[in-house]
Design an enzyme around this catalytic site. Structure first.
Site, PDB file in Angstrom:
ATOM      1  CB  SER A  41      -0.910  -0.015   1.229  1.00  0.00           C
ATOM      2  OG  SER A  41      -0.147   0.015   2.417  1.00  0.00           O
ATOM      3  CG  HIS A 154      -0.891  -5.543   4.121  1.00  0.00           C
ATOM      4  ND1 HIS A 154      -0.492  -4.864   5.232  1.00  0.00           N
ATOM      5  CD2 HIS A 154      -0.343  -4.890   3.060  1.00  0.00           C
ATOM      6  CE1 HIS A 154       0.265  -3.836   4.873  1.00  0.00           C
ATOM      7  NE2 HIS A 154       0.362  -3.826   3.566  1.00  0.00           N
ATOM      8  CD  GLU A 163      -0.732  -2.282   8.948  1.00  0.00           C
ATOM      9  OE1 GLU A 163      -0.207  -1.893  10.010  1.00  0.00           O
ATOM     10  OE2 GLU A 163      -0.281  -2.012   7.832  1.00  0.00           O
ATOM     11  CD  GLU A 204       2.181  -5.400   7.680  1.00  0.00           C
ATOM     12  OE1 GLU A 204       1.537  -5.120   8.719  1.00  0.00           O
ATOM     13  OE2 GLU A 204       2.656  -4.550   6.926  1.00  0.00           O
ATOM     14  CG  ASP A 240      -2.218   1.568   8.392  1.00  0.00           C
ATOM     15  OD1 ASP A 240      -2.870   2.536   7.946  1.00  0.00           O
ATOM     16  OD2 ASP A 240      -1.153   1.169   7.887  1.00  0.00           O
ATOM     17  CD  GLU A 283       0.106   3.502   9.855  1.00  0.00           C
ATOM     18  OE1 GLU A 283       0.300   2.862  10.927  1.00  0.00           O
ATOM     19  OE2 GLU A 283       0.636   3.169   8.784  1.00  0.00           O
ATOM     20  CG  ASP A 310       2.317   4.841   6.112  1.00  0.00           C
ATOM     21  OD1 ASP A 310       3.398   5.165   5.614  1.00  0.00           O
ATOM     22  OD2 ASP A 310       1.819   3.703   5.923  1.00  0.00           O
ATOM     23  CE  LYS A 335       5.218   2.012   6.061  1.00  0.00           C
ATOM     24  NZ  LYS A 335       4.048   2.229   5.173  1.00  0.00           N
ATOM     25  CG  HIS A 363       6.770  -3.979   9.329  1.00  0.00           C
ATOM     26  ND1 HIS A 363       6.214  -5.220   9.446  1.00  0.00           N
ATOM     27  CD2 HIS A 363       5.707  -3.114   9.436  1.00  0.00           C
ATOM     28  CE1 HIS A 363       4.907  -5.116   9.604  1.00  0.00           C
ATOM     29  NE2 HIS A 363       4.581  -3.863   9.610  1.00  0.00           N
ATOM     30  CE  LYS A 386       2.552  -0.144  10.399  1.00  0.00           C
ATOM     31  NZ  LYS A 386       1.364   0.283   9.628  1.00  0.00           N
TER      32      LYS A 386
HETATM   33  C1  2PG Z   1       1.717   0.441   6.156  1.00  0.00           C
HETATM   34  C2  2PG Z   1       2.703  -0.609   5.703  1.00  0.00           C
HETATM   35  C3  2PG Z   1       3.317  -1.432   6.782  1.00  0.00           C
HETATM   36  P1  2PG Z   1       3.012  -1.294   3.248  1.00  0.00           P
HETATM   37  O1  2PG Z   1       0.810   0.810   5.403  1.00  0.00           O
HETATM   38  O2  2PG Z   1       1.862   0.995   7.227  1.00  0.00           O
HETATM   39  O3  2PG Z   1       2.404  -2.039   7.621  1.00  0.00           O
HETATM   40  O4  2PG Z   1       2.223  -1.369   4.645  1.00  0.00           O
HETATM   41  O5  2PG Z   1       4.411  -1.683   3.505  1.00  0.00           O
HETATM   42  O6  2PG Z   1       2.269  -2.262   2.357  1.00  0.00           O
HETATM   43  O7  2PG Z   1       2.894   0.116   2.762  1.00  0.00           O
HETATM   44 MG    MG Z   2       0.295   2.489   6.893  1.00  0.00          MG
END
Ligand code: 2PG
Ligand code: MG
Length: 412
Positions: A41, A154, A163, A204, A240, A283, A310, A335, A363, A386
């Site tokens: 995502s 996911h 999430e 995850e 999330d 989130e 995010d 990230k 992650h 996370k």
């Molecule tokens: C998120 C992440 C990690 P992705 O959205 O926060 O959980 O997902 O790495 O798929 O962006």
């Molecule tokens: Mg996110």
């Protein structure tokens, strides 16, 4: 301490897709490897993950071009440079790339080198990585925001929220936090099984059953917390929504259930969930371009809970600054591969902390055995991490690294 050699590799991530690794070798023969993760995502403002787009290999997802950029361009750029000067190394790669989003060399290539040099430098100084990153300050291990139920991009189930996470907020040590979360995770599995629901897991490691609605998922989490012998004072819930995936032209349309909202409606929906469940963090409650909505949601909910950007901030100091000015959110997900260098990652953490925004080191859904983010979380005194469920080795690598770090900090 000079860099003697840098080599790139095409590795695979936890989804079986190619990713990039780099090995840095220093003049004293110290060497270290780093492997970068990959999201599903992904935010539209993230730095560019360079892929080959060669349909004959890995369905176009190969990373040979990024690896070649390490071996042909970055290595000759950096060989002979000072390994302990991370800022200069990262800056040199940024200037050589010379694009806004690192699309020439690839943020995957740049980050792999950035992390491998830092790890080698720490090793050559005989310092633990977290200490090399954070310096001589008091450090503590973070609170996990542990994803135990997966949906969205996911998982192949019918849940739109990506999430459902638990946060043990009262335990004194990381060791205890991890134990509490793992017990709840196993209890959740048993509860799902008893109802005849799937115990298969998502990307995850969280369970990914089909459920009638989001409230039903939250009921399961509360039941799992209580059946494990804890209560909702000591273990809270974080979500999330990853709602950038739902956002199109000012409207939010949940792709799996088809429910539609505008930002006010979605904020109201979250308010309703908050009144029923012990949720302390949401989130990406709204989309990555919806600053107007974020301002509204933050005014409505920002005093009560943590609102994490995010896709909104993509670990980018400029976007965070804009968000702060606009009153968007009160926390940022961190990230490293969203921005593409270690120095920029650490800098945005410092910037957030200076402005009273909480930081959560994270992650990616496609991750690897590399545990670098555990050291970032501790070294930078980020309050939260996370990194998925307590299963699948790419997730447990981070948890186990944190256990080790905590025991080192205790002995210190
Ligand atoms: C998120 C992440 C990690 P992705 O959205 O926060 O959980 O997902 O790495 O798929 O962006
Ligand atoms: Mg996110």
């Amino acid at each position: 301490m000079k860099i003697r050699d840098i080599k790139g590799y095409e590795f695979i991530d936890s989804r079986g897709n190619p990713t990039v690794a780099a090995k840095a070798v220093l003049d004293d023969n110290t060497s270290a490897l780093a492997i970068v993760p990959s999201g599903a995502s992904t935010g539209k403002f993230e730095a560019c993950e360079l892929r080959d787009n060669d349909a004959d290999r890995y369905f176009g997802k190969g990373t040979l071009r990024a690896v070649e950029n390490i071996n042909e361009v970055i290595s000759s750029l950096l060989i002979g440079d000072e390994a302990y000067d991370q800022a200069a190394i990262d800056d040199k790669m940024i200037r050589c790339d010379a694009t806004e989003n690192k699309s020439r060399l690839g943020a995957n290539a740049i980050l792999a080198v950035s992390l491998s040099v830092a790890r080698a430098a720490a090793k050559s100084l005989k310092l633990p990585l977290y200490r090399y990153l954070g310096g001589s300050v008091k450090m503590t291990a973070p609170v996990p925001m542990m994803n135990i139920l997966n949906g969205g991009a996911h998982a192949a189930n019918n849940i739109d929220i990506q999430e459902f996470m638990i946060m043990p907020v009262t335990c004194k040590s990381f060791k205890e936090r991890l134990r509490v979360c793992s017990e709840i995770y196993h209890t959740l599995g048993r509860l799902l099984k008893a109802e005849g629901l799937s115990c298969g897991v998502g990307d995850e490691g969280g369970f990914a059953p089909d459920l009638d609605n989001d409230s039903y998922a939250l009921e399961f989490l509360v039941k799992a917390i209580e059946k494990s012998g804890y209560n909702t004072e000591s273990v809270k819930i974080a979500l999330d929504a990853a709602s950038s995936e739902w956002y199109d032209n000012g409207a939010y349309k949940m792709p799996k259930r088809g429910t539609e909202f505008d930002y006010k409606g979605l904020t109201e929906y979250y308010e309703e969930l908050l009144s029923k469940y012990p949720i302390i963090s949401i989130e990406d409650g709204l989309g990555e371009t919806d600053f107007e909505g974020w301002k509204y949601m933050t005014e409505k909910l920002g005093k009560r809970i943590q609102l994490v950007g995010d896709d909104l901030f993509v670990t980018d100091e400029k976007r965070l600054e804009e968000g702060i000015k606009n009153g968007s959110g009160n926390a940022i997900l961190i990230k490293p591969n969203q921005i593409g260098t270690l120095s920029q990652t650490l800098s945005v953490i410092r910037f957030a902390q200076k402005h009273g925004y909480k930081t959560i080191v994270s992650h990616r859904s496609g991750d690897t055995e590399d545990s670098f983010i555990a050291d970032i979380a501790v070294g930078m005194n980020s309050e939260q991490i996370k990194t998925g469920a307590p299963q699948r080795s790419e997730r447990t690598a981070k948890y186990n690294r944190l256990l080790l770090i905590e025991s080192e900090l205790e002995a210190f």
